[in-house]
Scaffold this active site. Structure first.
Site, short mmCIF file in Angstrom:
data_model
loop_
_atom_site.label_atom_id
_atom_site.label_comp_id
_atom_site.label_asym_id
_atom_site.label_seq_id
_atom_site.Cartn_x
_atom_site.Cartn_y
_atom_site.Cartn_z
N TYR A 24 -33.96 -34.26 -40.16
CA TYR A 24 -35.12 -33.68 -39.48
C TYR A 24 -36.23 -34.75 -39.44
CZ TYR A 24 -37.29 -29.24 -38.00
OH TYR A 24 -37.82 -28.20 -37.28
N ALA A 55 -35.11 -31.09 -45.10
CA ALA A 55 -35.61 -31.33 -46.46
C ALA A 55 -35.14 -30.25 -47.43
CB ALA A 55 -37.13 -31.39 -46.44
N TYR A 56 -35.05 -29.02 -46.91
CA TYR A 56 -34.67 -27.91 -47.79
C TYR A 56 -33.25 -28.09 -48.34
CZ TYR A 56 -34.14 -23.16 -49.50
OH TYR A 56 -33.94 -22.06 -50.30
N ILE A 86 -41.61 -33.47 -43.95
CA ILE A 86 -41.87 -32.09 -43.57
C ILE A 86 -43.22 -32.08 -42.85
CG2 ILE A 86 -42.17 -29.71 -44.36
CD1 ILE A 86 -40.82 -30.67 -47.03
N GLU A 90 -47.21 -23.97 -37.50
CA GLU A 90 -48.21 -22.89 -37.39
C GLU A 90 -48.15 -21.94 -38.58
OE1 GLU A 90 -47.78 -22.64 -32.49
OE2 GLU A 90 -47.15 -20.98 -33.80
N THR A 91 -47.07 -21.98 -39.34
CA THR A 91 -46.89 -21.00 -40.43
C THR A 91 -46.86 -21.72 -41.77
OG1 THR A 91 -44.47 -21.14 -40.53
CG2 THR A 91 -45.42 -19.70 -38.83
N HIS A 93 -44.27 -21.99 -43.56
CA HIS A 93 -42.87 -22.39 -43.83
C HIS A 93 -42.81 -23.80 -44.44
CE1 HIS A 93 -38.53 -23.11 -42.32
NE2 HIS A 93 -38.52 -22.51 -43.49
N1 LIG Z 1 -39.68 -28.12 -40.20
C1 LIG Z 1 -39.00 -29.04 -40.95
C2 LIG Z 1 -37.78 -28.74 -41.55
N2 LIG Z 1 -37.22 -27.53 -41.39
C3 LIG Z 1 -35.81 -27.26 -41.69
C4 LIG Z 1 -35.57 -26.98 -43.18
O1 LIG Z 1 -35.65 -28.18 -43.95
C5 LIG Z 1 -34.17 -26.38 -43.36
O2 LIG Z 1 -33.22 -27.27 -42.82
C6 LIG Z 1 -34.08 -25.02 -42.69
O3 LIG Z 1 -35.11 -24.19 -43.23
C7 LIG Z 1 -32.70 -24.38 -42.93
O4 LIG Z 1 -32.44 -24.24 -44.30
N3 LIG Z 1 -37.13 -29.65 -42.30
C8 LIG Z 1 -37.68 -30.90 -42.51
O5 LIG Z 1 -37.08 -31.74 -43.20
N4 LIG Z 1 -38.87 -31.20 -41.94
C9 LIG Z 1 -39.56 -30.31 -41.17
O6 LIG Z 1 -40.66 -30.63 -40.67
C1 LIG Z 2 -41.61 -26.96 -41.75
C2 LIG Z 2 -40.99 -26.38 -40.54
O1 LIG Z 2 -39.90 -25.77 -40.57
C3 LIG Z 2 -41.83 -26.31 -39.30
O2 LIG Z 2 -41.09 -26.81 -38.21
C4 LIG Z 2 -42.16 -24.86 -39.10
O3 LIG Z 2 -43.00 -24.76 -37.97
P1 LIG Z 2 -43.80 -23.38 -37.82
O4 LIG Z 2 -44.58 -23.17 -39.11
O5 LIG Z 2 -44.72 -23.60 -36.62
O6 LIG Z 2 -42.77 -22.30 -37.59
#
Ligand SMILES: Nc1c(NC[C@H](O)[C@H](O)[C@H](O)CO)[nH]c(=O)[nH]c1=O
Ligand SMILES: CC(=O)[C@@H](O)COP(=O)(O)O
EC number: 2.5.1.78
Length: 163
Positions: A24, A55-56, A86, A90-91, A93
């Site tokens: 990502y 990253a997750y 990361i 908007e949220t 997350h």
């Molecule tokens: N938004 C970003 C993500 N999102 C994906 C998560 O890391 C993960 O793959 C998903 O939630 C499924 O488990 N990952 C990043 O590394 N950077 C981001 O900005």
């Molecule tokens: C960290 C993420 O997964 C990011 O892409 C989430 O974006 P949003 O908070 O606008 O759904």
């Protein structure tokens, strides 16, 4: 009688390191991977690279590498470098991912007594990412490599004292 003594220089096996990097935001993460890998290889190390989606997913790959080290000591890395970017959206997350990953990596590090170098960056925007990943003066992948080399030395020294 002249005795010739043949000395055999046994090169220490090259130290091993592992890099776990997310795909990502690859523009930024790949730059950190390149910098880290170059620095480690220039230091004579062997590098194993594991890529995961985001990253997750970094902690699971890190845990599996650490478990393998326990059952196959020869594969034990001097440190595991965790690289990711990361970007806040908007949220909340992004924050949830960042917090979960940070906690998990510390737990893995202490559970397995293997240095886990945390460069999974939670950033506000692409400008912050560009500075920390694309600028050679501030590349956090290079920082991760230097930290990994130092911590591998620290752990070796501590283990040799307690041996
Ligand atoms: N938004 C970003 C993500 N999102 C994906 C998560 O890391 C993960 O793959 C998903 O939630 C499924 O488990 N990952 C990043 O590394 N950077 C981001 O900005
Ligand atoms: C960290 C993420 O997964 C990011 O892409 C989430 O974006 P949003 O908070 O606008 O759904």
């Amino acid at each position: 009688m002249l005795r010739t003594v043949r000395t055999t220089r046994v090169r220490a096996a090259a130290e091993r390191f592992a890099i776990v990097a997310s795909r990502y935001n690859a523009r930024y993460v790949d730059s950190m991977v390149r910098a880290a890998r170059k620095a480690l290889e220039q230091a004579g190390a062997r590098v194993e690279l594991v890529r995961v989606p985001g990253a997750y997913e970094i902690p699971l790959a890190t845990e599996l590498l650490a478990r393998r080290a326990a059952t196959e000591p020869a594969s034990a890395p001097g440190a595991i470098l965790c690289l990711g970017v990361i970007l806040r959206g908007e949220t909340v997350h992004a924050a949830h991912i960042g917090e979960a990953v940070s906690r998990a990596l510390m737990e893995i590090q202490l559970r397995h007594a293997i240095p886990v170098i945390h460069e999974v960056l939670l950033l506000e925007n692409e400008a912050q990412a560009a500075k920390r990943c694309l600028d050679p003066q501030h590349n956090r992948g290079l920082e991760a490599a230097h930290t990994a080399l130092e911590m591998a030395r620290v752990v070796r020294q501590l283990r040799s004292r307690s041996a």
